[in-house]
Design a protein around this motif. Structure first.
Motif, PDB file in Angstrom:
ATOM      1  N   ALA A  13      -2.913  38.793 -46.975  1.00  0.00           N
ATOM      2  CA  ALA A  13      -2.065  38.721 -45.449  1.00  0.00           C
ATOM      3  C   ALA A  13      -1.650  37.456 -45.314  1.00  0.00           C
ATOM      4  O   ALA A  13      -0.460  37.188 -44.804  1.00  0.00           O
ATOM      5  CB  ALA A  13      -2.831  39.351 -44.183  1.00  0.00           C
ATOM      6  N   LEU A  14      -2.228  36.345 -45.527  1.00  0.00           N
ATOM      7  CA  LEU A  14      -2.018  34.955 -45.256  1.00  0.00           C
ATOM      8  C   LEU A  14      -0.829  34.562 -46.044  1.00  0.00           C
ATOM      9  O   LEU A  14       0.338  33.978 -45.842  1.00  0.00           O
ATOM     10  CB  LEU A  14      -3.158  33.979 -45.496  1.00  0.00           C
ATOM     11  N   GLY A  15      -1.109  35.036 -47.410  1.00  0.00           N
ATOM     12  CA  GLY A  15      -0.058  34.850 -48.368  1.00  0.00           C
ATOM     13  C   GLY A  15       1.408  35.510 -48.430  1.00  0.00           C
ATOM     14  O   GLY A  15       2.283  34.630 -48.361  1.00  0.00           O
ATOM     15  N   ILE A  16       1.482  36.565 -48.115  1.00  0.00           N
ATOM     16  CA  ILE A  16       2.688  37.567 -47.534  1.00  0.00           C
ATOM     17  C   ILE A  16       3.248  37.002 -46.431  1.00  0.00           C
ATOM     18  O   ILE A  16       4.492  36.663 -46.356  1.00  0.00           O
ATOM     19  CB  ILE A  16       2.294  39.054 -47.630  1.00  0.00           C
ATOM     20  N   SER A  17       2.569  36.602 -45.319  1.00  0.00           N
ATOM     21  CA  SER A  17       3.078  36.198 -44.063  1.00  0.00           C
ATOM     22  C   SER A  17       3.513  34.909 -44.389  1.00  0.00           C
ATOM     23  O   SER A  17       4.688  34.631 -43.989  1.00  0.00           O
ATOM     24  CB  SER A  17       1.748  36.028 -42.980  1.00  0.00           C
ATOM     25  N   SER A  18       2.941  33.997 -45.184  1.00  0.00           N
ATOM     26  CA  SER A  18       3.557  32.500 -45.427  1.00  0.00           C
ATOM     27  C   SER A  18       4.858  32.738 -46.160  1.00  0.00           C
ATOM     28  O   SER A  18       5.849  31.827 -45.892  1.00  0.00           O
ATOM     29  CB  SER A  18       2.507  31.583 -46.174  1.00  0.00           C
ATOM     30  N   ILE A  19       4.995  33.489 -47.096  1.00  0.00           N
ATOM     31  CA  ILE A  19       6.048  33.746 -47.749  1.00  0.00           C
ATOM     32  C   ILE A  19       7.244  34.297 -46.768  1.00  0.00           C
ATOM     33  O   ILE A  19       8.454  33.840 -46.887  1.00  0.00           O
ATOM     34  CB  ILE A  19       5.971  34.712 -48.731  1.00  0.00           C
ATOM     35  N   LEU A  20       6.889  35.253 -46.018  1.00  0.00           N
ATOM     36  CA  LEU A  20       7.963  35.893 -44.855  1.00  0.00           C
ATOM     37  C   LEU A  20       8.441  34.653 -44.123  1.00  0.00           C
ATOM     38  O   LEU A  20       9.584  34.535 -43.563  1.00  0.00           O
ATOM     39  CB  LEU A  20       7.391  37.014 -44.371  1.00  0.00           C
ATOM     40  N   ASN A  21       7.301  33.872 -43.683  1.00  0.00           N
ATOM     41  CA  ASN A  21       7.707  33.130 -42.699  1.00  0.00           C
ATOM     42  C   ASN A  21       8.770  31.823 -43.349  1.00  0.00           C
ATOM     43  O   ASN A  21       9.612  31.355 -42.853  1.00  0.00           O
ATOM     44  CB  ASN A  21       6.418  32.161 -42.200  1.00  0.00           C
ATOM     45  N   ALA A  22       8.282  31.482 -44.550  1.00  0.00           N
ATOM     46  CA  ALA A  22       9.325  30.495 -45.382  1.00  0.00           C
ATOM     47  C   ALA A  22      10.676  31.195 -45.456  1.00  0.00           C
ATOM     48  O   ALA A  22      11.839  30.383 -45.387  1.00  0.00           O
ATOM     49  CB  ALA A  22       8.608  30.156 -46.782  1.00  0.00           C
ATOM     50  N   ALA A  23      10.732  32.499 -45.640  1.00  0.00           N
ATOM     51  CA  ALA A  23      11.943  33.111 -45.783  1.00  0.00           C
ATOM     52  C   ALA A  23      12.721  33.214 -44.418  1.00  0.00           C
ATOM     53  O   ALA A  23      13.914  33.804 -44.343  1.00  0.00           O
ATOM     54  CB  ALA A  23      12.032  34.538 -46.466  1.00  0.00           C
ATOM     55  N   GLY A  24      12.139  33.093 -43.128  1.00  0.00           N
ATOM     56  CA  GLY A  24      12.781  33.076 -41.806  1.00  0.00           C
ATOM     57  C   GLY A  24      12.954  34.602 -41.507  1.00  0.00           C
ATOM     58  O   GLY A  24      13.602  34.689 -40.419  1.00  0.00           O
ATOM     59  N   VAL A  26      11.631  37.607 -39.189  1.00  0.00           N
ATOM     60  CA  VAL A  26      11.362  37.702 -37.623  1.00  0.00           C
ATOM     61  C   VAL A  26       9.973  38.219 -37.502  1.00  0.00           C
ATOM     62  O   VAL A  26       9.349  39.257 -38.369  1.00  0.00           O
ATOM     63  CB  VAL A  26      12.167  38.921 -36.793  1.00  0.00           C
ATOM     64  N   LEU A  27       8.887  37.755 -36.703  1.00  0.00           N
ATOM     65  CA  LEU A  27       7.637  37.879 -36.776  1.00  0.00           C
ATOM     66  C   LEU A  27       6.872  38.125 -38.107  1.00  0.00           C
ATOM     67  O   LEU A  27       6.318  39.024 -38.780  1.00  0.00           O
ATOM     68  CB  LEU A  27       7.454  39.349 -36.070  1.00  0.00           C
ATOM     69  N   PRO A  28       6.798  36.978 -38.983  1.00  0.00           N
ATOM     70  CA  PRO A  28       6.618  36.920 -40.187  1.00  0.00           C
ATOM     71  C   PRO A  28       4.998  37.130 -40.511  1.00  0.00           C
ATOM     72  O   PRO A  28       4.578  37.843 -41.266  1.00  0.00           O
ATOM     73  CB  PRO A  28       6.579  35.613 -40.765  1.00  0.00           C
ATOM     74  N   TRP A  29       4.082  36.668 -39.505  1.00  0.00           N
ATOM     75  CA  TRP A  29       2.812  36.846 -39.670  1.00  0.00           C
ATOM     76  C   TRP A  29       2.328  37.989 -39.185  1.00  0.00           C
ATOM     77  O   TRP A  29       1.246  38.612 -39.471  1.00  0.00           O
ATOM     78  CB  TRP A  29       1.972  35.673 -38.460  1.00  0.00           C
ATOM     79  N   LEU A  30       3.088  38.990 -38.334  1.00  0.00           N
ATOM     80  CA  LEU A  30       2.513  40.243 -37.858  1.00  0.00           C
ATOM     81  C   LEU A  30       2.957  41.183 -38.939  1.00  0.00           C
ATOM     82  O   LEU A  30       2.359  41.939 -39.776  1.00  0.00           O
ATOM     83  CB  LEU A  30       3.385  40.655 -36.378  1.00  0.00           C
ATOM     84  N   PHE A  31       4.361  40.999 -39.313  1.00  0.00           N
ATOM     85  CA  PHE A  31       4.701  41.925 -40.436  1.00  0.00           C
ATOM     86  C   PHE A  31       4.093  41.735 -41.905  1.00  0.00           C
ATOM     87  O   PHE A  31       4.079  42.644 -42.787  1.00  0.00           O
ATOM     88  CB  PHE A  31       6.264  41.916 -40.517  1.00  0.00           C
ATOM     89  N   GLY A  32       3.879  40.559 -42.144  1.00  0.00           N
ATOM     90  CA  GLY A  32       3.237  40.016 -43.522  1.00  0.00           C
ATOM     91  C   GLY A  32       1.865  40.704 -43.410  1.00  0.00           C
ATOM     92  O   GLY A  32       1.601  41.397 -44.500  1.00  0.00           O
ATOM     93  N   SER A  33       1.072  40.707 -42.375  1.00  0.00           N
ATOM     94  CA  SER A  33      -0.284  41.215 -42.539  1.00  0.00           C
ATOM     95  C   SER A  33      -0.248  42.861 -42.453  1.00  0.00           C
ATOM     96  O   SER A  33      -1.111  43.478 -43.080  1.00  0.00           O
ATOM     97  CB  SER A  33      -1.156  40.607 -41.093  1.00  0.00           C
ATOM     98  N   MET A  34       0.620  43.228 -41.805  1.00  0.00           N
ATOM     99  CA  MET A  34       0.903  44.953 -41.881  1.00  0.00           C
ATOM    100  C   MET A  34       1.248  45.235 -43.503  1.00  0.00           C
ATOM    101  O   MET A  34       0.412  46.171 -43.664  1.00  0.00           O
ATOM    102  CB  MET A  34       1.966  45.269 -40.870  1.00  0.00           C
TER     103      MET A  34
END
Length: 355
Positions: A13-24, A26-34
């Motif tokens: 969840a942390l890894g995917i969320s970090s990638i989505l956050n770097a990609a800009g 919306v709500l990367p930490w929520l959607f990444g963990s989902m």
């Protein structure tokens, strides 16, 4: 073994969320963990250990963030805005109940099921009523209410992001509250103690979302009594979103196996109409207020307060305003709508028993 699986899930969840956050995104930490939770269940195992307290911890942290926005100035603004809060809540609930007839025709369910499936933001109360009413389909009520929360999590952030530039500048934007890490002192442990006491009381009386309302009210009391305001470090909110996202991801995956095509289409139509209707109400109502469209839309949007506050934080919206609208709606549903729905269902049963 279960601890190892949990660690793998958290790291994923942390890894995917970090990638989505770097990609800009919306709500990367929520959607990444989902997304991480869905992939974990799909390709690793659906039998994994995720203790309930971890999900509640995420809600608890979100409650602290909400409570920190309730300063004396914010409270005075909320009191001055009480009629807007009342009418927006009434309009959204009326829209939801009106759409219950469409939902009944689409699914072929009973009026009782359609009514209990349609009230927004009142999952626990509607499930209790569904359990008591023999004519209500408990599974359909549960799935419909849960799917609305999920759809709101998916759609509302993208709709809100379209109007982010419309965001009004906060009156306190020039003097942001200091971060918790900068002002932390031993006396602030009283906030945590008060939150736990309030959570216990709310659970005792079966009040909804105790893990959210406990810290909100505790921090609110601290702000009013001491005047020492603070805001949470962004790292706390990121962790809260990850824990909350895993919980929602698990719920989404469990729902997928219970849905058929007719239910999916019916729930999509009902919830999209509800969100679309909310947009229309917000657009009209904005002409009579000084609030920005984004603040009003997030205040009116159907769904759980926890999910919408995460969106509000991400969008830089007015958290105090949005929280006050949704907290009012919770009380309005519990104190007025739920008793009325209960009375109406009892009235229907008595009338049908006579015929």
């Amino acid at each position: 073994m279960k601890i190892i699986r949990l660690i793998i899930l958290l790291l994923s969840a942390l890894g995917i969320s970090s990638i989505l956050n770097a990609a800009g995104m919306v709500l990367p930490w929520l959607f990444g963990s989902m997304a991480a939770t869905f992939l974990f269940i799909r390709f690793v195992t659906d039998d994994f250990y995720f203790p309930k307290w971890m999900g509640n911890l995420g809600v608890f942290v979100i409650g602290f963030e909400i409570g920190s926005t309730f300063t004396m100035d914010a409270m005075q603004e909320m009191i001055g805005d009480i009629w807007n809060i009342f009418f927006i809540s009434l309009l959204i609930i009326s829209l939801s109940l009106g759409l219950s007839r469409i939902f009944m025709k689409l699914t072929g369910c009973t009026p009782e099921t359609a009514l209990l499936s349609s009230v927004p933001g009142a999952l626990s109360q509607m499930l209790i009523l569904a359990e008591e009413d023999k004519k209500a389909d408990l599974m359909l009520v549960t799935i419909t209410q849960m799917s609305r929360i999920i759809l709101v999590v998916i759609l509302v952030p993208f709709i809100a992001s379209l109007f982010a530039s419309d965001q009004a500048v906060s009156s306190e934007a020039d003097e942001p509250a200091p971060l918790l890490s900068e002002v932390l002192e031993p006396s602030m442990l009283l906030i945590v103690a008060g939150a736990f006491i309030l959570m216990y009381i709310f659970k005792l009386v079966r009040f909804p979302v105790p893990f959210l309302l406990g810290p909100i009210i505790s921090v609110l009391i601290w702000n009013i009594m001491t005047g020492h305001h603070f805001s949470l470090n962004i790292e706390f909110m990121n962790v809260a979103q990850i824990l909350f996202g895993i919980r929602i991801g698990r719920q989404i995956t469990s729902l997928l196996y219970q849905l058929n095509s007719r239910m999916i289409v019916s729930m999509l139509i009902q919830n999209i109409l509800l969100i679309g209707g909310t947009l229309v109400i917000t657009g009209i109502y904005q002409m009579f207020t000084v609030h920005s469209f984004n603040n009003l839309f997030l205040s009116a949007a159907p769904g759980g307060i926890g999910q919408l506050i995460i969106v509000a934080v991400e969008m830089g919206a007015d958290i105090a305003m949005i929280s006050s609208y949704h907290i009012f709606r919770i009380f309005f549903i519990i104190l007025i709508v739920t008793p009325l729905v209960s009375w109406y269902l009892r009235y229907r049963r008595r009338r049908q028993d006579r015929t």
